[in-house]
Design a protein around this motif. Structure first.
Motif, short mmCIF file in Angstrom:
data_model
loop_
_atom_site.label_atom_id
_atom_site.label_comp_id
_atom_site.label_asym_id
_atom_site.label_seq_id
_atom_site.Cartn_x
_atom_site.Cartn_y
_atom_site.Cartn_z
N PHE A 6 0.84 -1.21 0.00
CA PHE A 6 0.00 0.00 0.00
C PHE A 6 0.87 1.25 0.00
O PHE A 6 0.61 2.20 -0.74
CB PHE A 6 -0.94 0.00 1.21
CG PHE A 6 -2.27 -0.64 0.91
CD1 PHE A 6 -3.29 0.10 0.35
CD2 PHE A 6 -2.47 -1.98 1.18
CE1 PHE A 6 -4.51 -0.48 0.07
CE2 PHE A 6 -3.70 -2.57 0.90
CZ PHE A 6 -4.72 -1.83 0.34
N HIS A 7 1.89 1.24 0.83
CA HIS A 7 2.80 2.39 0.89
C HIS A 7 3.46 2.61 -0.47
O HIS A 7 3.50 3.72 -0.99
CB HIS A 7 3.85 2.12 1.98
CG HIS A 7 4.83 3.24 2.19
ND1 HIS A 7 5.87 3.14 3.06
CD2 HIS A 7 4.94 4.46 1.62
CE1 HIS A 7 6.57 4.27 3.03
NE2 HIS A 7 6.02 5.08 2.17
N ALA A 8 3.94 1.52 -1.09
CA ALA A 8 4.65 1.64 -2.37
C ALA A 8 3.74 2.19 -3.47
O ALA A 8 4.15 3.01 -4.27
CB ALA A 8 5.20 0.27 -2.79
N VAL A 9 2.48 1.73 -3.49
CA VAL A 9 1.60 2.12 -4.60
C VAL A 9 0.93 3.46 -4.33
O VAL A 9 0.95 4.36 -5.17
CB VAL A 9 0.53 1.03 -4.84
CG1 VAL A 9 -0.47 1.48 -5.90
CG2 VAL A 9 1.20 -0.28 -5.26
N ARG A 30 8.16 7.88 -12.24
CA ARG A 30 8.53 7.67 -10.84
C ARG A 30 8.87 6.20 -10.62
O ARG A 30 8.17 5.32 -11.14
CB ARG A 30 7.35 8.09 -9.97
CG ARG A 30 7.60 8.06 -8.48
CD ARG A 30 6.35 8.60 -7.76
NE ARG A 30 6.45 8.39 -6.32
CZ ARG A 30 6.79 9.33 -5.44
NH1 ARG A 30 7.02 10.56 -5.84
NH2 ARG A 30 6.87 9.05 -4.15
N VAL A 31 9.94 5.95 -9.88
CA VAL A 31 10.32 4.58 -9.54
C VAL A 31 10.28 4.43 -8.03
O VAL A 31 10.93 5.19 -7.30
CB VAL A 31 11.73 4.23 -10.07
CG1 VAL A 31 12.13 2.82 -9.62
CG2 VAL A 31 11.78 4.33 -11.59
N VAL A 49 12.85 9.05 -7.74
CA VAL A 49 13.08 7.74 -7.13
C VAL A 49 12.71 7.83 -5.66
O VAL A 49 13.13 8.76 -4.97
CB VAL A 49 14.56 7.31 -7.28
CG1 VAL A 49 14.80 5.95 -6.62
CG2 VAL A 49 14.95 7.25 -8.75
N TYR A 50 11.90 6.88 -5.20
CA TYR A 50 11.42 6.90 -3.81
C TYR A 50 11.76 5.58 -3.14
O TYR A 50 11.44 4.51 -3.68
CB TYR A 50 9.91 7.15 -3.80
CG TYR A 50 9.27 7.15 -2.42
CD1 TYR A 50 9.51 8.18 -1.52
CD2 TYR A 50 8.41 6.12 -2.03
CE1 TYR A 50 8.92 8.19 -0.27
CE2 TYR A 50 7.81 6.12 -0.78
CZ TYR A 50 8.07 7.16 0.10
OH TYR A 50 7.49 7.16 1.34
N GLY A 51 12.41 5.62 -2.01
CA GLY A 51 12.70 4.41 -1.24
C GLY A 51 11.54 4.09 -0.32
O GLY A 51 11.11 4.93 0.46
N VAL A 52 11.02 2.86 -0.45
CA VAL A 52 9.85 2.46 0.35
C VAL A 52 10.33 1.67 1.56
O VAL A 52 10.89 0.58 1.41
CB VAL A 52 8.88 1.58 -0.48
CG1 VAL A 52 7.67 1.20 0.36
CG2 VAL A 52 8.46 2.29 -1.75
N ILE A 53 10.13 2.22 2.73
CA ILE A 53 10.48 1.49 3.95
C ILE A 53 9.27 1.52 4.88
O ILE A 53 8.71 2.58 5.15
CB ILE A 53 11.75 2.09 4.62
CG1 ILE A 53 12.01 1.44 5.98
CG2 ILE A 53 11.66 3.60 4.78
CD1 ILE A 53 12.57 0.06 5.89
N GLY A 54 8.87 0.34 5.32
CA GLY A 54 7.77 0.26 6.28
C GLY A 54 6.46 0.79 5.72
O GLY A 54 6.22 0.79 4.52
#
Ligand code: ZN
Length: 250
Positions: free
Chosen positions: A61-64, A165-166, A191-196
């Motif tokens: 959910f966070h990533a999308v 966007r990646v 570029v976005y880093g997805v954590i948690g």
């Protein structure tokens, strides 16, 4: 922790004092754990089998949903459970086209069941060519990289459109060389880093998607075992074909 700069500015998912349960301290395989009260949420009618997979689903959910999805083309790289969740979430959130890639045919069929319009077998097909063909030659608006595999990371940057966007969620095993000029800068991408998960935004979004039937993640649950058969469950995971496996505690 509630007190650091990140927590005080609504970014507690990157709190520098975070102690991840199951990483920094014992997690689900421990006989007992003390769960911080702030991490407990009522299921509100969500079945327990689905409740059991809401932790990794929150990452999807966070990533999308931290990107603009409505009417966009989304390319999900890697169809493990979180990748398959991402496919379903992108569809539910109104993506116009969802493309998914993996090297495993079983995982690709799971991605199709979660709503992927197009699946690409990265072992046999030309991934970037196919994404370009499916997006009118532009590339995908959004790429969610869920695998951490070096070749797939490069495909993610090659398949995103100019100005796209990646989202990087898959964790590479070591360093991966990146051509910053051609893969990122000259394409003008973000570029976005997805954590948690976004505390608590992602949780509430997820619960609404589940309780209203916008998203049914159950195709990703491929096996259920009683707790006594945990060795069989772990073997199924290691075989690489499993989605999510539920252990039943009688
Ligand atoms: Zn903090």
């Amino acid at each position: 922790c509630g007190r650091c700069l990140q927590c005080r500015t609504g970014n507690s998912h990157i709190c520098k004092n975070t102690r991840i349960i199951g990483v920094d301290r014992d997690g689900a395989f421990a006989e007992y754990i003390a769960m911080p009260a702030t991490n407990v949420l009522p299921l509100d009618g969500v079945p327990t089998t689905v409740g059991a997979i809401m932790d990794p689903m929150g990452n999807a959910f966070h990533a999308v949903l931290s990107a603009e999805i409505q009417g966009s083309s989304v390319f999900v790289v890697g169809c493990g459970p979180i990748g398959c969740f991402a496919v379903g979430i992108a569809r539910a959130a109104g993506a116009a086209k969802v493309i998914a890639s993996d090297v495993n045919a079983k995982r690709l069929s799971l991605a199709r069941r979660m709503g992927a319009h197009v699946t690409i077998n990265a072992a046999t097909d030309d991934v970037v060519r196919t994404v370009l063909d499916e997006t009118g030659g532009e590339g995908a608006d959004l790429v969610c990289e869920m695998s951490g595999v070096p070749s797939a990371l490069h495909q993610a940057f090659a398949a995103v459109r100019l100005g796209g966007r990646v989202q990087l969620l898959g964790i590479p095993k070591g360093e991966v060389p990146v051509d910053f000029a051609s893969e990122i800068i000259f394409k003008g991408i973000t570029v976005y880093g997805v954590i948690g998960r976004k505390m608590y935004e992602t949780w509430h979004q997820m619960r609404r998607y589940l309780t209203t039937g916008l998203l049914d993640p159950r195709p990703v649950i491929t096996h259920q075992f009683p707790l006594a058969k945990i060795d069989e469950a772990l073997a199924a995971i290691r075989a690489g074909d499993a989605g999510k496996i539920i252990l039943e505690i009688a």
